[in-house]
Every structure is written in C-alpha cells, then in structure tokens.
Design a protein around this motif. Structure first.
Motif, PDB file in Angstrom:
ATOM      1  N   VAL A 112       0.866  -1.176   0.000  1.00  0.00           N
ATOM      2  CA  VAL A 112       0.000   0.000   0.000  1.00  0.00           C
ATOM      3  C   VAL A 112       0.906   1.231   0.000  1.00  0.00           C
ATOM      4  O   VAL A 112       1.278   1.772   1.030  1.00  0.00           O
ATOM      5  N   GLU A 113       1.275   1.628  -1.203  1.00  0.00           N
ATOM      6  CA  GLU A 113       2.198   2.739  -1.394  1.00  0.00           C
ATOM      7  C   GLU A 113       1.656   3.641  -2.495  1.00  0.00           C
ATOM      8  O   GLU A 113       0.533   3.446  -2.972  1.00  0.00           O
ATOM      9  N   GLN A 114       2.465   4.616  -2.908  1.00  0.00           N
ATOM     10  CA  GLN A 114       1.958   5.618  -3.832  1.00  0.00           C
ATOM     11  C   GLN A 114       1.498   5.012  -5.161  1.00  0.00           C
ATOM     12  O   GLN A 114       0.488   5.432  -5.731  1.00  0.00           O
ATOM     13  N   ALA A 115       2.217   4.007  -5.651  1.00  0.00           N
ATOM     14  CA  ALA A 115       1.812   3.363  -6.906  1.00  0.00           C
ATOM     15  C   ALA A 115       0.451   2.692  -6.758  1.00  0.00           C
ATOM     16  O   ALA A 115      -0.373   2.695  -7.678  1.00  0.00           O
ATOM     17  N   TYR A 116       0.200   2.118  -5.598  1.00  0.00           N
ATOM     18  CA  TYR A 116      -1.096   1.492  -5.318  1.00  0.00           C
ATOM     19  C   TYR A 116      -2.202   2.543  -5.312  1.00  0.00           C
ATOM     20  O   TYR A 116      -3.260   2.364  -5.908  1.00  0.00           O
ATOM     21  N   PHE A 117      -1.939   3.668  -4.632  1.00  0.00           N
ATOM     22  CA  PHE A 117      -2.952   4.725  -4.568  1.00  0.00           C
ATOM     23  C   PHE A 117      -3.278   5.245  -5.965  1.00  0.00           C
ATOM     24  O   PHE A 117      -4.443   5.466  -6.299  1.00  0.00           O
ATOM     25  N   TYR A 118      -2.242   5.443  -6.784  1.00  0.00           N
ATOM     26  CA  TYR A 118      -2.490   6.021  -8.100  1.00  0.00           C
ATOM     27  C   TYR A 118      -3.244   5.053  -9.008  1.00  0.00           C
ATOM     28  O   TYR A 118      -4.024   5.471  -9.865  1.00  0.00           O
ATOM     29  N   ALA A 119      -3.022   3.764  -8.833  1.00  0.00           N
ATOM     30  CA  ALA A 119      -3.687   2.781  -9.699  1.00  0.00           C
ATOM     31  C   ALA A 119      -5.144   2.575  -9.327  1.00  0.00           C
ATOM     32  O   ALA A 119      -5.934   2.078 -10.121  1.00  0.00           O
ATOM     33  N   ARG A 120      -5.505   2.976  -8.119  1.00  0.00           N
ATOM     34  CA  ARG A 120      -6.848   2.699  -7.629  1.00  0.00           C
ATOM     35  C   ARG A 120      -7.908   3.584  -8.269  1.00  0.00           C
ATOM     36  O   ARG A 120      -7.703   4.788  -8.448  1.00  0.00           O
ATOM     37  N   ASP A 121      -9.049   2.993  -8.611  1.00  0.00           N
ATOM     38  CA  ASP A 121     -10.208   3.750  -9.063  1.00  0.00           C
ATOM     39  C   ASP A 121     -10.954   4.236  -7.823  1.00  0.00           C
ATOM     40  O   ASP A 121     -11.615   3.457  -7.140  1.00  0.00           O
ATOM     41  N   ALA A 122     -10.798   5.510  -7.514  1.00  0.00           N
ATOM     42  CA  ALA A 122     -11.335   6.050  -6.256  1.00  0.00           C
ATOM     43  C   ALA A 122     -12.800   6.440  -6.389  1.00  0.00           C
ATOM     44  O   ALA A 122     -13.183   7.598  -6.240  1.00  0.00           O
ATOM     45  N   ASP A 123     -13.626   5.452  -6.679  1.00  0.00           N
ATOM     46  CA  ASP A 123     -15.069   5.670  -6.782  1.00  0.00           C
ATOM     47  C   ASP A 123     -15.714   5.196  -5.480  1.00  0.00           C
ATOM     48  O   ASP A 123     -15.034   4.793  -4.541  1.00  0.00           O
ATOM     49  N   THR A 161      -5.339   8.868   6.210  1.00  0.00           N
ATOM     50  CA  THR A 161      -4.842   7.529   5.873  1.00  0.00           C
ATOM     51  C   THR A 161      -5.911   6.499   6.202  1.00  0.00           C
ATOM     52  O   THR A 161      -6.693   6.663   7.140  1.00  0.00           O
ATOM     53  N   VAL A 162      -5.918   5.435   5.427  1.00  0.00           N
ATOM     54  CA  VAL A 162      -6.854   4.337   5.650  1.00  0.00           C
ATOM     55  C   VAL A 162      -6.075   3.035   5.566  1.00  0.00           C
ATOM     56  O   VAL A 162      -5.338   2.810   4.606  1.00  0.00           O
ATOM     57  N   LYS A 163      -6.246   2.189   6.559  1.00  0.00           N
ATOM     58  CA  LYS A 163      -5.635   0.868   6.518  1.00  0.00           C
ATOM     59  C   LYS A 163      -6.655  -0.107   5.947  1.00  0.00           C
ATOM     60  O   LYS A 163      -7.683  -0.370   6.575  1.00  0.00           O
ATOM     61  N   PRO A 164      -6.396  -0.646   4.762  1.00  0.00           N
ATOM     62  CA  PRO A 164      -7.380  -1.552   4.149  1.00  0.00           C
ATOM     63  C   PRO A 164      -7.585  -2.820   4.972  1.00  0.00           C
ATOM     64  O   PRO A 164      -6.669  -3.316   5.628  1.00  0.00           O
ATOM     65  N   GLU A 200      -1.927  10.141   0.409  1.00  0.00           N
ATOM     66  CA  GLU A 200      -2.918   9.207  -0.134  1.00  0.00           C
ATOM     67  C   GLU A 200      -3.987   9.976  -0.909  1.00  0.00           C
ATOM     68  O   GLU A 200      -4.257   9.708  -2.078  1.00  0.00           O
ATOM     69  N   VAL A 201      -4.615  10.906  -0.224  1.00  0.00           N
ATOM     70  CA  VAL A 201      -5.737  11.630  -0.814  1.00  0.00           C
ATOM     71  C   VAL A 201      -5.271  12.471  -2.001  1.00  0.00           C
ATOM     72  O   VAL A 201      -5.939  12.526  -3.038  1.00  0.00           O
ATOM     73  N   ARG A 202      -4.135  13.118  -1.869  1.00  0.00           N
ATOM     74  CA  ARG A 202      -3.620  13.949  -2.966  1.00  0.00           C
ATOM     75  C   ARG A 202      -3.273  13.103  -4.186  1.00  0.00           C
ATOM     76  O   ARG A 202      -3.453  13.533  -5.335  1.00  0.00           O
ATOM     77  N   THR A 203      -2.805  11.883  -3.964  1.00  0.00           N
ATOM     78  CA  THR A 203      -2.517  10.983  -5.088  1.00  0.00           C
ATOM     79  C   THR A 203      -3.808  10.575  -5.787  1.00  0.00           C
ATOM     80  O   THR A 203      -3.879  10.530  -7.015  1.00  0.00           O
ATOM     81  N   TYR A 204      -4.847  10.263  -4.991  1.00  0.00           N
ATOM     82  CA  TYR A 204      -6.150   9.976  -5.594  1.00  0.00           C
ATOM     83  C   TYR A 204      -6.641  11.172  -6.408  1.00  0.00           C
ATOM     84  O   TYR A 204      -7.205  11.025  -7.504  1.00  0.00           O
ATOM     85  N   MET A 205      -6.409  12.368  -5.882  1.00  0.00           N
ATOM     86  CA  MET A 205      -6.896  13.580  -6.533  1.00  0.00           C
ATOM     87  C   MET A 205      -6.215  13.831  -7.869  1.00  0.00           C
ATOM     88  O   MET A 205      -6.864  14.189  -8.856  1.00  0.00           O
ATOM     89  N   VAL A 206      -4.894  13.646  -7.927  1.00  0.00           N
ATOM     90  CA  VAL A 206      -4.196  13.929  -9.183  1.00  0.00           C
ATOM     91  C   VAL A 206      -4.569  12.895 -10.249  1.00  0.00           C
ATOM     92  O   VAL A 206      -4.677  13.223 -11.426  1.00  0.00           O
ATOM     93  N   ARG A 207      -4.800  11.653  -9.838  1.00  0.00           N
ATOM     94  CA  ARG A 207      -5.263  10.657 -10.807  1.00  0.00           C
ATOM     95  C   ARG A 207      -6.663  11.019 -11.306  1.00  0.00           C
ATOM     96  O   ARG A 207      -6.951  10.931 -12.499  1.00  0.00           O
ATOM     97  N   TYR A 208      -7.516  11.416 -10.382  1.00  0.00           N
ATOM     98  CA  TYR A 208      -8.874  11.794 -10.773  1.00  0.00           C
ATOM     99  C   TYR A 208      -8.848  12.971 -11.738  1.00  0.00           C
ATOM    100  O   TYR A 208      -9.585  12.992 -12.737  1.00  0.00           O
ATOM    101  N   LEU A 209      -8.008  13.950 -11.447  1.00  0.00           N
ATOM    102  CA  LEU A 209      -7.877  15.101 -12.335  1.00  0.00           C
ATOM    103  C   LEU A 209      -7.427  14.661 -13.718  1.00  0.00           C
ATOM    104  O   LEU A 209      -7.942  15.144 -14.743  1.00  0.00           O
ATOM    105  N   ALA A 210      -6.486  13.720 -13.772  1.00  0.00           N
ATOM    106  CA  ALA A 210      -5.972  13.241 -15.052  1.00  0.00           C
ATOM    107  C   ALA A 210      -7.059  12.532 -15.861  1.00  0.00           C
ATOM    108  O   ALA A 210      -7.217  12.783 -17.068  1.00  0.00           O
ATOM    109  N   ILE A 211      -7.830  11.649 -15.217  1.00  0.00           N
ATOM    110  CA  ILE A 211      -8.852  10.925 -15.981  1.00  0.00           C
ATOM    111  C   ILE A 211     -10.039  11.828 -16.316  1.00  0.00           C
ATOM    112  O   ILE A 211     -10.750  11.595 -17.298  1.00  0.00           O
TER     113      ILE A 211
END
Length: 674
Positions: A112-123, A161-164, A200-211
């Motif tokens: 559970v690292e930055q690559a994991y956060f970026y790959a996740r579909d944060a829906d 942060t969230v521990k899955p 975590e949240v900022r990584t989700y945000m930049v991916r969301y912005l990109a898509i």
C-alpha cells in the motif's frame, strides 16, 4: 417493541436485467446464510448519479451503506470481513484492498504505497460508508460528481490515511485510465476546497484530475472552470505529483503542468528525428500558433485551445545538456540494435512478417532481435525459422531496449528503463488492425516516430493528427498474404466483441442479443441445409474474449470453431463476413469477398470506448446486413460470387497508395532513415 435496524445495506447496482447467476450476485446472496440478520441487499437498476445516490442514502436506516456493481469482483469472504469489522467498532468508513485486475489470494502482501494509490479507481464502490456521515458530507459537498464522492468524503472528514481490511475488491477494469471519466454535465467542481496534506488523498486527486481531463478530450465541454482547476492544483500541490501521471497519461500531465500556472505554454511531448513534437495550450481567444489543431475545450470561464507543433531540437531544454543522453544521436547503421515484437504471448502479426523480411533482405544488420514469451506456442516455430529470440519484458529485454536504436512493434506498450522510453527514442508502430473507428484521442496520446497506414483513406485520417509520422505503406502481413486453394470450400465468420459483456455469467451471456445473433445464425436450418447441399463448411473465428465461452455455442459438423491463425483462416476462405472487425479487410485486400452482419448497429457504439468514423454502407468494402434473413439469403444464394464494380472501386480507393510488392521495403526504407 422498538424495531432493530440492521447494520449494513448493500446497494447492488445492476443492469436492467438482474443476472442471478453472476458470481458477484451469488456471493452476496450466499453471505445471507450466516449474516442475514446484519445486512439488507437493495437492488437497483438506476444509474447511481449524485442525485440518485442522495435519494438512496436519505432513505436508509442502517448504520452503514456499501455500493457494489454487477461488473465488479468480490471474494467469498468479502461480506463476512466487512460485517465482522463493522460489528466491533464505529467508524467513518471501512474499505478493502482495491484492484483493477484479479484479486490476489493473499491481499495482505499488497504494497500500500503511492503506486497502489495512483492505480486505484477512487469511486464509491466497495467501501462501507457510515450512512449518517455520508449524508452529512453529501449535504455539504453534494454538487460533486458521484465518482469524486469517496475523495470528497475523505477530504470533508479529514481522513488522511486508511488501513485496508484483509480482503479485496476489484472493479475488474482499468478503462477509466484509457478513456477517461465522464462527469455529470451539471458538475461544477471536482472536489471541495478542504485542505489536506495526506499523500494518499492527494494521489487519488491527481489521478482523478488526469482521468477527468482525459474524458474531457472526448466531450470537449464542461461546467467546471479553469479557475477551479488551477485553485485545486495550487491548494493541494498537485503539480508536485504530476510525475505519477506522466507514464500512462502524458497528454494530461502536460495539461496539468500548464494549468498549474507555468509561464510555459509549450511542452515537449515526443522527440523525433527531424524535429520534436510539442503540445501547446492557450486561451482560444488568443491562441498560440501551431502545426496541427487538436482541441478546442469549452470550460465555464474560457475556451482552451490545444495544438501540436513541430519545433527544432534546439528548443529542447536538454538539447545541449551533456548529462542527458540523446538516443537519436547515433545514426541507424548495420551496428544498430533493433527489437521487434507483436504480443507477449503471440507472434504471427506485422512485426513477425517485417522482421522476417528485414533479416532476409538486410543480413548486414546482425543485431535484430524478436521478443516473445518463451511459453508462447510461437516460440518453437520462430526458433525453427532462425529468429534471434529474446524473452520479452525480462531484464535482458530491457537492457537490450536501453542499447537499442529502434523498436518496431504491432502493439504499443509503456516501455521505460533507466531514463529511456518511447518518448525519447525511435519507435515504428505497425499497428495490428486498421483505424475504422475514431481513435483520434488515443492516437494523439501515443508515442511513435512512424505510424503505418493502409491506404489513402486511413492515411488521410491519421495525417490530421500526425502528418509527419504517418506512412501509407500497408501492413507487413499483407505483402505475403495470398488466397490459398484447398480441398473443400469453407466460409468464414469473424464476429468481434462487446465490452459490456466482460463480467457477465454464462447464463446471462446466452440471453444477450450478441449470443442469440451468432448462435441463431450458425444453427439456422437454411444455413445448415445450404452447407450440406453444397458440401461447404462454415468456420467461426471467435474473438479471444469469447474463447472461454466457446462451448455455449451450438457448433456442428458443418459449422465449426476455427482454431487456425487469422492468416490461415482468412487466406483459405471463399467468403468472409463479420459484424465490425477490421480483420476482414485482409480478405478484401487479396480479392476475397466480404460482408457485414450488424444486427445491433443502432446500439453497438453506445457501449464501446470509441465511435465509428466509417460509414459501412457508403464506404464499406462489402454489403451490410441488419438481419439474419438478409444475410442468409445473400450467402446461400452465393451472391458474394457476383462481380461488383461498386465494391471493386471502393476496394481500390480504400487501399490507394499501397504497392502489394513493396510494403515491407517501404517501411524498411523509412525506419532506416530515422
């Protein structure tokens, strides 16, 4: 007596017809055996927009709510893990490990690292929300799109942060990364401006912005303002995370850099031999001049113009920097190392045919390699032919990629190793099919020095976006493709695939129009009677995505599933028909009559990640049939044998500019000149 409310409501979003045999539905139902006192299952066929979601949440009385979609995947212990966790504590939310592909047997080994956060579909899917807190958050930030609600919820409640939990959930697709995210047209902002330092949240945000930006290239209009996007990027320092976007969404990475307030409007995109390709962003009211106009995007506060410019190497920041190696600095020569490949597990495509031609006609180039997985059934065949094979995507492969002067492939993969990528090195894209559909957004995003086209119609289309890179030569496999004669006739049916059927059960699959159209045709008594009478066989070449369901179709002695290669299946056929596949054009190229059976022409492109750019009726190389009756009449009446000057003229126009005897030579001349 006071009514006792259950702990959790699982909202199951499904298509209009519930697939009761689907794996995800059966696993939800089976959880009731032990956990029915704790959860309700609410089934809805309504698209879960923000407003629909609000109505559902407002009506709930359970402490938690969880959203599941019928196309997703869950393991057998998913519900149990969720309920056991929620029973023992009160939380804002509980979430599993999230995946876009298969769920590992042991999810706890997932990093559970930055690559994991970026790959996740944060829906919203897969996460159990505290219903009351979700309702509160929606009251405050309910103007965001549903797909941004998970991120907004975490922002609103400052959940950094969230521990899955030790269980997985898979959306079973990474489509959003490829085609983007389409927002509700009324959406005016992506997220609330609630500060956070959470990576975590900022990584989700930049991916969301990109898509979001990727999807915007398709619809070209949004109610969101550029001011809002700039504020988001600045407030959450999303420009500091743009390196996460660059590998898979380089176009959007440049766009974000421009929105971040850079004084630059021009961004290097792809190094080329004669000049470099740059993306340029500007206010459409005062556009920056370029060579190819790409987009005019309407935001609520301004229109953004995006174009493509070919500019001198000297403009490149790294041009005179001795610390940055220029992979174009060494000219193509017999000492050049080259890598050819098709798919990792399959050759028999354009790279194989070009490699074979190149090594036989240019033996002085002794460092040409063909990459393939050693487990591929094609490996021993190519080894016997004397191919210089290397295992694809291994350490040896990447080391050779680093040394190479040229990569040639029928596929585009994200090759990156020690500072080298297709962005800054030579790449010839042979493509696998022919661009019959509008893939312009995809084309613009990809890196290539040469894009091989087949005929003037396709070349004219490609040159709108890549005038320097387009080469109208024809596909290498066509040069040696010839119609073969063999004992006994056969016809060939090559149906393509439907993206919305990827995760359905076999029971649901056999009820679809797709299955009924294909199976109905191959079992039609008129077809079988014709085949028997004339001693003819109908071969059916299923799409790779359908191979696992082949047993569901009712093949027979006269109608058989073809296991031949596409080349073998096409070259030995007397008549080839499909619904939409461009593979039939190989048949037309060598004079085999073709046709289209498009039983779902009104709805087909609604569920595909692209749109048609070809009018099959006025530009197709064979007739188009909407019903099985009309196709069967045409086929059993052997009308495909009739000479048609109309289709002959279309065929000549479609393949204009392609010399069947010099396809490979033309490509080789171009690639050696890079």
């Amino acid at each position: 007596m006071t009514e006792v409310h259950k702990l959790l409501t699982i909202v199951f979003e499904t298509s209009a017809k519930l697939d009761r045999e689907s794996e995800v539905y059966r696993r939800l139902i089976s959880a009731r055996l032990k956990y029915e006192p704790f959860f309700d299952l609410q089934i809805t066929s309504e698209n879960l927009t923000t407003s629909a979601l609000r109505n559902i949440v407002d009506a709930l009385e359970t402490k938690y709510v969880l959203f599941v979609r019928d196309t997703h995947k869950i393991p057998t212990n998913y519900v149990a893990t969720m309920i056991d966790y929620l029973r023992s504590r009160t939380v804002y939310m509980a979430e599993p490990h999230m995946y876009t592909a298969g769920i590992p047997k042991d999810v706890t080994i997932t990093k559970v690292e930055q690559a994991y956060f970026y790959a996740r579909d944060a829906d919203i899917y897969g996460v159990a929300f505290n219903t009351g807190r979700l309702r509160d958050a929606m009251d405050a930030v309910g103007d965001v799109d549903r797909s941004a609600l998970y991120i907004s919820f975490r922002l609103y409640w400052s959940i950094g942060t969230v521990k899955p939990l030790p269980v997985g959930y898979s959306v079973a697709t990474n489509t959003k990364a490829a085609i983007g995210n389409l927002l509700d047209p009324a959406t005016t902002r992506l997220f609330p401006m609630v500060s956070t330092n959470s990576i975590e949240v900022r990584t989700y945000m930049v991916r969301y912005l990109a898509i979001y930006l990727r999807g915007l290239r398709g619809v070209k209009k949004t109610a969101v303002s550029t001011t809002h996007l700039r504020d988001l990027i600045k407030s959450f320092k999303l420009d500091k995370l743009v390196s996460l976007v660059q590998p898979l969404q380089p176009f959007e990475a440049s766009w974000i850099s421009w929105l971040a307030g850079s004084d630059k409007s021009t961004f290097l995109y792809k190094q080329l031999t004669a000049a470099d390709f740059y993306l340029q962003f500007s206010d459409a009211a005062n556009p920056v001049a370029g060579d190819v106009d790409l987009y005019d995007i309407e935001f609520s506060d301004m229109n953004v113009a995006i174009n493509k410019a070919y500019l001198p190497h000297e403009q490149r920041d790294s041009y005179a920097n001795p610390a940055v190696y220029d992979f174009y600095s060494r000219p193509m020569s017999p000492s050049s190392l080259m890598i050819f490949f098709d798919r990792p597990m399959q050759a028999d495509d354009n790279a194989e045919y070009l490699y074979e031609y190149f090594t036989s006609h240019h033996p002085e180039y002794t460092h040409a390699y063909f990459a393939l997985n050693p487990k591929s059934t094609d490996w021993p065949r190519l080894e016997a032919k004397g191919f210089n094979l290397i295992p694809i995507f291994t350490r040896d492969f990447y080391e050779k990629f680093l040394e190479s002067d040229l990569v040639v492939s029928s596929q585009i993969y994200n090759l990156r190793y020690k500072g080298k990528s297709l962005e800054n090195s030579r790449f010839v894209y042979l493509q696998h099919g022919i661009q019959l559909n509008d893939m312009s957004d995809w084309i613009i995003s990809k890196y290539f020095d040469v894009f091989v086209a087949t005929g003037k119609l396709e070349a004219d289309y490609l040159e709108k976006y890549a005038p320097v890179e387009t080469l109208n030569s024809g596909l290498p496999r066509l040069e040696s493709l010839e119609k073969t004669t063999q004992e006994g006739q056969h016809l060939l049916f090559m149906p393509t695939w439907r993206f919305n059927l990827n995760q359905v059960s076999n029971e649901h699959f056999t009820s679809t129009e797709y299955f009924r159209a294909i199976d109905g045709l191959i079992t039609d008594r008129r077809v079988l009677a014709y085949l028997d009478k004339h001693d003819v066989t109908l071969h059916v070449k299923l799409h790779p995505n359908v191979e696992s369901r082949a047993s569901l179709f009712h093949f027979s002695q006269r109608v058989v599933k073809s296991d031949d290669s596409y080349r073998e299946a096409i070259s030995s056929a007397d008549f080839v028909f499909t619904d939409y596949s461009s593979a039939v054009l190989d048949a037309s190229f060598i004079g085999i009559p073709i046709a289209y059976y498009q039983w779902d022409s009104k709805d087909f492109f609604q569920d595909q990640p692209y749109e048609s750019r070809l009018d099959y009726r006025s530009e197709g190389l064979g007739p188009v049939f909407d019903t099985s009756d009309s196709l069967i009449e045409y086929m059993t009446g052997e009308k495909y044998l009739d000479d048609s000057s109309e289709y002959a003229q279309r065929n000549e126009r479609f393949f204009e500019g392609v010399d069947p005897k010099r396809i490979n030579a033309k490509i080789v001349d171009r690639m050696l000149s890079l």
